[in-house]
Design a protein around this motif. Structure first.
Motif, PDB file in Angstrom:
ATOM      1  N   PRO A  56       0.824  -1.209   0.000  1.00  0.00           N
ATOM      2  CA  PRO A  56       0.000   0.000   0.000  1.00  0.00           C
ATOM      3  C   PRO A  56       0.856   1.256   0.000  1.00  0.00           C
ATOM      4  CG  PRO A  56       0.007  -1.004   2.172  1.00  0.00           C
ATOM      5  CD  PRO A  56       0.756  -1.936   1.261  1.00  0.00           C
TER       6      PRO A  56
ATOM      7  N   LEU B 285       0.623   5.806   0.419  1.00  0.00           N
ATOM      8  CA  LEU B 285      -0.107   6.913   1.028  1.00  0.00           C
ATOM      9  C   LEU B 285       0.002   8.156   0.163  1.00  0.00           C
ATOM     10  CD1 LEU B 285       1.082   6.540   4.745  1.00  0.00           C
ATOM     11  CD2 LEU B 285      -1.090   5.782   3.764  1.00  0.00           C
TER      12      LEU B 285
ATOM     13  N   GLN C  30     -10.204   5.070   2.404  1.00  0.00           N
ATOM     14  CA  GLN C  30      -9.744   5.028   3.796  1.00  0.00           C
ATOM     15  C   GLN C  30      -8.644   6.068   3.968  1.00  0.00           C
ATOM     16  OE1 GLN C  30     -10.820   2.952   6.565  1.00  0.00           O
ATOM     17  NE2 GLN C  30      -9.761   4.714   7.417  1.00  0.00           N
TER      18      GLN C  30
ATOM     19  N   ARG D  44      -4.539   9.624   2.203  1.00  0.00           N
ATOM     20  CA  ARG D  44      -5.451   8.650   1.604  1.00  0.00           C
ATOM     21  C   ARG D  44      -4.655   7.388   1.342  1.00  0.00           C
ATOM     22  NH1 ARG D  44      -6.986   6.605  -3.349  1.00  0.00           N
ATOM     23  NH2 ARG D  44      -5.445   7.877  -4.429  1.00  0.00           N
ATOM     24  N   LEU D  45      -5.186   6.259   1.808  1.00  0.00           N
ATOM     25  CA  LEU D  45      -4.559   4.981   1.558  1.00  0.00           C
ATOM     26  C   LEU D  45      -4.867   4.569   0.127  1.00  0.00           C
ATOM     27  CD1 LEU D  45      -2.988   2.681   2.930  1.00  0.00           C
ATOM     28  CD2 LEU D  45      -5.194   1.704   3.574  1.00  0.00           C
TER      29      LEU D  45
END
Length: 151
Positions: free
Chosen positions: A6, A8, A131, A149-150
């Protein structure tokens, strides 16, 4: 197939002004900190934190669990409901520095939050579709949270 990593995306910084905490039931474990205003600034959102809402927090041992609810007014006038929950803990030496009013960076303590936003404003619908996480730090009478924001 390799594991997904992931990422950011920085979207804005909140500077939430707070008043002195109120103790609930005469115990130091449960507190409510009124939210009295603030600012929102960044590449995806600008505005102000309205003087409405509070942060309810419970300390158990060395960890404080946070549960804040407040409103943002975007520069275009749209209202955005904010629910922000997270955790705070630090080494004793860092906690002493915080209570002494010293600046302590985000990397020196665990002050992390997760957001849920609600709004009917089409221009800000993107807030309701992802998320978001925050890295927070304290300043005098202010909690600063860099919001990501992810991806």
């Amino acid at each position: 197939m390799s594991a997904f990593e992931p990422g950011l995306e920085f979207v804005f910084e909140l500077k939430v002004r707070v008043d002195d905490p109120l103790r609930v039931g005469g115990t130091p474990d449960l507190n409510v900190t009124p939210i009295v205003g603030g600012t929102v600034s960044g590449p995806r959102l600008n505005g102000r934190v309205l003087p409405v809402g509070a942060d309810w927090w419970v300390t158990r041992g060395a960890t404080t669990q946070l549960d804040a609810r407040y409103l943002i007014e975007a520069d275009d006038g749209a209202a955005i409901d904010v629910v922000n929950r997270g955790y705070w803990h630090a080494q004793d030496s860092v906690e002493q520095r915080v209570h002494a009013g010293e600046k302590v960076g985000e990397a020196e303590l665990y002050y992390r939050t997760a957001f849920v936003f609600q709004t009917g404003a089409e221009a800000h619908r993107w807030l309701t579709e992802a998320q978001f996480v925050g890295y927070a730090r304290s300043e005098p009478d202010t909690v600063c949270i860099r919001v990501f924001r992810l991806r």
